[in-house]
Enzyme design. Structure first.
Site, mmCIF file in Angstrom:
data_model
loop_
_atom_site.group_PDB
_atom_site.id
_atom_site.type_symbol
_atom_site.label_atom_id
_atom_site.label_comp_id
_atom_site.label_asym_id
_atom_site.label_seq_id
_atom_site.Cartn_x
_atom_site.Cartn_y
_atom_site.Cartn_z
ATOM 1 C CG ASP A 168 -85.728 -51.630 -85.279
ATOM 2 O OD1 ASP A 168 -84.582 -51.491 -84.823
ATOM 3 O OD2 ASP A 168 -86.609 -50.761 -85.188
ATOM 4 C CD GLU A 183 -80.925 -46.679 -79.279
ATOM 5 O OE1 GLU A 183 -81.463 -46.742 -80.403
ATOM 6 O OE2 GLU A 183 -79.833 -47.224 -79.020
ATOM 7 C CE1 TYR A 236 -76.107 -48.074 -83.446
ATOM 8 C CE2 TYR A 236 -77.660 -46.825 -82.115
ATOM 9 C CZ TYR A 236 -77.233 -48.014 -82.636
ATOM 10 O OH TYR A 236 -77.917 -49.166 -82.348
#
Length: 258
Positions: A62, A51, A176
């Protein structure tokens, strides 16, 4: 190439009974010229796919480790086009699947059609876009599909079952599974509700389910992988690359997949 390569690779590894392991690396952290070198290193370590994060100034999913890496990459002059140009250099010789993780704004700025074409030309196999809900993905999804690129969806623990079912049915390459509530970053432990959620997604999904967010050591990785098909490890990998601790990266991957 593309979706078929990603799905075939992951299914072949899955068939061996070993957990899938996808490391995340920030493109351009350490320099643009390090991208292919690090991809090759992670493949040698036993990664199932890579990734590759595209740095962005407002990375809402993030935590601090990846935010800092993104800032370093931007300061190094990293752009989406430069990353694709670099990845393209090893298109013909690279075996491991490449997945780009980017926010929607850089793609919109690049142009959906051109982005998908250039990803295909660079040998990108899958795309993750964490900040676009399925209600707004039609235009980019159509362009990725036209170029044979897997559109990997993210599932959140907070989503109701009906929504999880829809997301699981739409995801390509793999699903995911965001295994914490919050942003990326290392966590001390995962709750039992996470394990139930992973088992549920595995039942719903026709593609492999990988747990990501908050995984920082082989014990955590193996523990979660027992409830799905594998793991994605980001902040820990990014931190170890920044510290020059490649030996620990090799150990983390090797211990998880053995």
């Amino acid at each position: 190439m593309g979706k078929h390569k990603l799905e075939n690779t992951l299914n072949q590894i899955k068939a061996t009974g070993k957990p899938l392991f996808i490391p995340y690396m920030m493109a351009g952290d350490g320099g643009i010229d390090q991208i292919n070198e690090r991809i090759n290193f992670l493949e040698e370590c036993g990664a199932s796919a890579i990734e590759l994060g595209i740095p962005f100034s407002d990375p809402v999913a993030d935590g601090p480790v990846i935010q800092d890496a993104g800032l370093r990459a931007l300061q190094n002059g990293t752009t989406l086009k430069r990353v694709l140009d670099e990845v393209r250099k090893q298109k013909e010789t690279r075996n491991i699947p490449i997945i780009l993780m980017t926010y929607i704004n850089p793609i919109w700025n690049y142009g959906y059609e051109q982005f998908a074409k250039d990803c295909g030309a660079a040998g990108v196999d899958g795309i993750i876009i964490p900040d676009i809900p399925m209600e707004e993905e039609e235009d980019i999804a159509a362009q990725l599909s036209a170029n044979g690129i897997a559109f990997i969806r993210l599932a959140a623990m907070t989503s109701p079952d009906e929504r999880l079912k829809k997301i699981a049915g739409m995801s390509e390459g793999f699903l995911y599974a965001v295994s914490v509530s919050g942003t990326t970053g290392e966590r001390a432990e995962h709750q039992e509700s996470t394990l139930n959620y992973l088992e549920k997604l595995t039942e719903l999904s026709s593609v492999p389910v990988l747990a990501g967010f908050g995984i920082s050591n082989p014990d955590q990785a193996k523990y979660l992988a027992a409830y799905c098909d594998g793991v994605i490890v980001g902040s820990k990998i990014v931190h170890l690359f920044a510290e020059g601790k490649e030996t620990e990266i090799r150990e983390l991957i090797g211990e998880t997949i053995k």
